[in-house]
Design a protein around this motif. Structure first.
Motif, mmCIF file in Angstrom:
data_model
loop_
_atom_site.group_PDB
_atom_site.id
_atom_site.type_symbol
_atom_site.label_atom_id
_atom_site.label_comp_id
_atom_site.label_asym_id
_atom_site.label_seq_id
_atom_site.Cartn_x
_atom_site.Cartn_y
_atom_site.Cartn_z
ATOM 1 N N ALA A 85 0.728 -1.113 0.416
ATOM 2 C CA ALA A 85 -0.237 -0.102 0.084
ATOM 3 C C ALA A 85 0.527 1.377 0.215
ATOM 4 O O ALA A 85 2.230 0.902 -0.125
ATOM 5 C CB ALA A 85 -0.829 -0.074 1.056
ATOM 6 N N GLY A 86 0.188 2.532 0.250
ATOM 7 C CA GLY A 86 0.882 3.439 0.230
ATOM 8 C C GLY A 86 1.119 4.359 -1.203
ATOM 9 O O GLY A 86 0.239 3.716 -2.007
ATOM 10 N N THR A 87 2.066 4.935 -1.033
ATOM 11 C CA THR A 87 2.754 5.341 -2.289
ATOM 12 C C THR A 87 3.860 5.203 -2.827
ATOM 13 O O THR A 87 4.392 3.640 -2.674
ATOM 14 C CB THR A 87 2.501 7.282 -2.357
ATOM 15 N N SER A 88 3.766 5.305 -4.776
ATOM 16 C CA SER A 88 4.916 4.151 -5.167
ATOM 17 C C SER A 88 6.286 4.882 -4.561
ATOM 18 O O SER A 88 7.250 4.503 -4.196
ATOM 19 C CB SER A 88 5.293 5.303 -6.523
ATOM 20 N N GLN A 89 6.396 6.551 -4.172
ATOM 21 C CA GLN A 89 7.359 7.164 -3.341
ATOM 22 C C GLN A 89 7.643 6.650 -1.635
ATOM 23 O O GLN A 89 8.646 6.617 -1.112
ATOM 24 C CB GLN A 89 7.415 8.978 -3.038
ATOM 25 N N HIS A 90 6.798 6.203 -1.022
ATOM 26 C CA HIS A 90 6.638 5.772 0.397
ATOM 27 C C HIS A 90 6.083 4.317 0.203
ATOM 28 O O HIS A 90 4.410 4.642 0.696
ATOM 29 C CB HIS A 90 5.804 6.901 1.372
ATOM 30 N N PRO A 91 5.843 3.712 0.303
ATOM 31 C CA PRO A 91 5.603 2.173 0.330
ATOM 32 C C PRO A 91 5.591 1.285 1.240
ATOM 33 O O PRO A 91 6.995 2.151 2.394
ATOM 34 C CB PRO A 91 6.367 1.477 -1.091
ATOM 35 N N VAL A 92 4.171 1.134 1.590
ATOM 36 C CA VAL A 92 4.404 0.406 2.552
ATOM 37 C C VAL A 92 3.518 -1.065 2.785
ATOM 38 O O VAL A 92 2.788 -1.916 1.841
ATOM 39 C CB VAL A 92 2.601 1.044 3.738
ATOM 40 N N ALA A 93 4.737 -2.202 3.271
ATOM 41 C CA ALA A 93 4.437 -4.192 3.069
ATOM 42 C C ALA A 93 3.595 -3.914 4.598
ATOM 43 O O ALA A 93 3.741 -3.916 5.453
ATOM 44 C CB ALA A 93 5.152 -4.261 3.375
ATOM 45 N N ALA A 94 2.052 -4.249 4.334
ATOM 46 C CA ALA A 94 0.867 -3.867 5.501
ATOM 47 C C ALA A 94 1.473 -5.786 5.417
ATOM 48 O O ALA A 94 0.488 -6.821 4.744
ATOM 49 C CB ALA A 94 -0.324 -3.614 5.442
ATOM 50 N N VAL A 95 1.573 -6.065 7.475
ATOM 51 C CA VAL A 95 1.668 -7.896 7.331
ATOM 52 C C VAL A 95 -0.181 -7.874 8.134
ATOM 53 O O VAL A 95 0.321 -7.470 9.113
ATOM 54 C CB VAL A 95 2.959 -7.991 7.885
ATOM 55 N N CYS A 96 -0.146 -8.946 7.627
ATOM 56 C CA CYS A 96 -1.088 -9.467 8.787
ATOM 57 C C CYS A 96 -1.090 -10.796 9.130
ATOM 58 O O CYS A 96 -0.657 -11.816 8.267
ATOM 59 C CB CYS A 96 -2.352 -8.623 8.231
ATOM 60 N N GLY A 97 -1.821 -11.820 10.748
ATOM 61 C CA GLY A 97 -1.838 -12.701 10.623
ATOM 62 C C GLY A 97 -1.298 -13.356 11.812
ATOM 63 O O GLY A 97 -0.144 -12.538 12.331
ATOM 64 N N LEU A 139 11.065 1.724 2.526
ATOM 65 C CA LEU A 139 9.926 1.034 2.650
ATOM 66 C C LEU A 139 9.398 0.832 4.474
ATOM 67 O O LEU A 139 10.026 0.774 5.354
ATOM 68 C CB LEU A 139 10.613 0.025 2.635
ATOM 69 N N ILE A 140 8.362 0.992 4.770
ATOM 70 C CA ILE A 140 7.709 1.051 6.064
ATOM 71 C C ILE A 140 7.002 -0.731 6.033
ATOM 72 O O ILE A 140 6.518 -0.318 5.394
ATOM 73 C CB ILE A 140 6.098 2.351 6.327
ATOM 74 N N ILE A 141 7.137 -1.373 7.288
ATOM 75 C CA ILE A 141 6.603 -2.171 7.289
ATOM 76 C C ILE A 141 5.644 -2.873 8.103
ATOM 77 O O ILE A 141 5.781 -1.863 9.330
ATOM 78 C CB ILE A 141 7.235 -3.222 7.708
ATOM 79 N N ASP A 142 4.682 -2.594 7.924
ATOM 80 C CA ASP A 142 3.437 -2.264 9.071
ATOM 81 C C ASP A 142 3.531 -3.449 9.735
ATOM 82 O O ASP A 142 2.323 -4.600 8.762
ATOM 83 C CB ASP A 142 2.128 -1.697 8.417
ATOM 84 N N MET A 143 3.382 -4.176 11.044
ATOM 85 C CA MET A 143 2.993 -5.040 11.292
ATOM 86 C C MET A 143 1.861 -5.200 12.684
ATOM 87 O O MET A 143 1.343 -6.246 13.671
ATOM 88 C CB MET A 143 4.515 -5.291 12.318
ATOM 89 N N THR A 144 1.049 -4.026 12.689
ATOM 90 C CA THR A 144 0.348 -3.783 13.128
ATOM 91 C C THR A 144 -1.222 -4.556 13.207
ATOM 92 O O THR A 144 -2.068 -4.708 14.056
ATOM 93 C CB THR A 144 -0.712 -2.475 13.020
ATOM 94 N N GLY A 145 -1.086 -5.552 12.080
ATOM 95 C CA GLY A 145 -2.186 -6.536 11.762
ATOM 96 C C GLY A 145 -2.020 -7.485 11.391
ATOM 97 O O GLY A 145 -2.431 -8.969 11.874
ATOM 98 N N VAL A 146 -0.751 -7.703 12.816
ATOM 99 C CA VAL A 146 0.171 -9.324 13.087
ATOM 100 C C VAL A 146 -0.888 -9.939 14.296
ATOM 101 O O VAL A 146 -0.808 -8.396 15.133
ATOM 102 C CB VAL A 146 1.803 -9.073 13.345
ATOM 103 N N SER A 147 -1.706 -10.859 14.933
ATOM 104 C CA SER A 147 -2.246 -10.882 15.708
ATOM 105 C C SER A 147 -1.132 -12.162 16.472
ATOM 106 O O SER A 147 -1.536 -11.829 17.574
ATOM 107 C CB SER A 147 -3.926 -11.693 15.383
ATOM 108 N N PHE A 148 -0.134 -13.067 16.097
ATOM 109 C CA PHE A 148 0.903 -13.237 17.163
ATOM 110 C C PHE A 148 2.315 -13.256 16.053
ATOM 111 O O PHE A 148 2.220 -13.202 14.742
ATOM 112 C CB PHE A 148 0.131 -14.310 17.322
ATOM 113 N N THR A 149 3.455 -13.172 16.733
ATOM 114 C CA THR A 149 4.811 -13.531 16.661
ATOM 115 C C THR A 149 5.213 -13.510 17.745
ATOM 116 O O THR A 149 5.531 -13.216 18.865
ATOM 117 C CB THR A 149 4.735 -11.730 16.193
ATOM 118 N N SER A 158 11.526 1.871 7.834
ATOM 119 C CA SER A 158 10.634 2.027 8.802
ATOM 120 C C SER A 158 9.416 0.767 9.037
ATOM 121 O O SER A 158 9.664 0.047 8.569
ATOM 122 C CB SER A 158 9.688 3.362 8.519
ATOM 123 N N LEU A 159 9.375 0.533 10.774
ATOM 124 C CA LEU A 159 8.484 -0.356 11.619
ATOM 125 C C LEU A 159 7.154 0.329 11.763
ATOM 126 O O LEU A 159 7.646 1.635 13.099
ATOM 127 C CB LEU A 159 9.834 -0.829 12.197
#
Length: 153
Positions: free
Chosen positions: A49-61, A86-96, A119-120
């Motif tokens: 997600a995000g923009t081409s200049q500030h992409p976000v990899a949103a992880v869930c599960g 790259l921003i890695i968004d881990m807010t959708g992670v339910s367990f790690t 960025s995280l």
């Protein structure tokens, strides 16, 4: 058997869509469906997600040993396809557990080697692990957006 066939078809179509530039970006106002990473009966998703200049990899599960290699490759691919950050968004992670931390440390090292910025947004589970292992300072931490899309203060 049906699940294996569906997964095989998904992997085949995913392989065909990939190019050296990484996954195709979503059109403005459109979100890409998560790339599902099969982990036994615990799927993990990565959505760009995000923009081409500030992409976000949103992880869930749920992140565990079963999905570690595939999740690591997906995040490395997202980093390689990013323009420099790259921003890695881990807010959708339910367990790690430490598995998720190890994946992020490998992606962080790749970012350092390639001169990119990582960025995280750690989320609840990862924040606790970062605190316990005293590794929070290794990452540039971003606040998670609230439901209105504004950053928390």
């Amino acid at each position: 058997m049906a699940k294996e066939l569906a997964m095989s078809r998904w992997e085949s179509s995913t392989r065909q869509r990939r190019t050296s530039r990484g996954p195709a970006p979503a059109k403005p106002g459109q979100h890409r469906a998560p790339d599902v990473i099969a982990a036994g009966n615990k799927p993990v998703g990565v959505r760009l997600a995000g923009t081409s200049q500030h992409p976000v990899a949103a992880v869930c599960g749920e992140i565990d040993q079963d999905c570690a290699a595939r999740l690591g490759r997906a995040l490395i691919n997202a980093l390689d396809a990013s323009p420099g950050v790259l921003i890695i968004d881990m807010t959708g992670v339910s367990f790690t557990d430490s598995t998720g931390l190890n994946i992020l440390l490998r992606v962080r090292e790749r970012a350092r080697q390639t001169g990119k910025t990582l960025s995280l947004r750690p989320g609840r589970f990862l924040s606790r692990i970062l605190d316990l292992t005293e590794t929070t300072t290794l990452f540039a931490i971003e606040p998670a957006p609230d439901r209105r899309g504004d950053a928390r203060t």
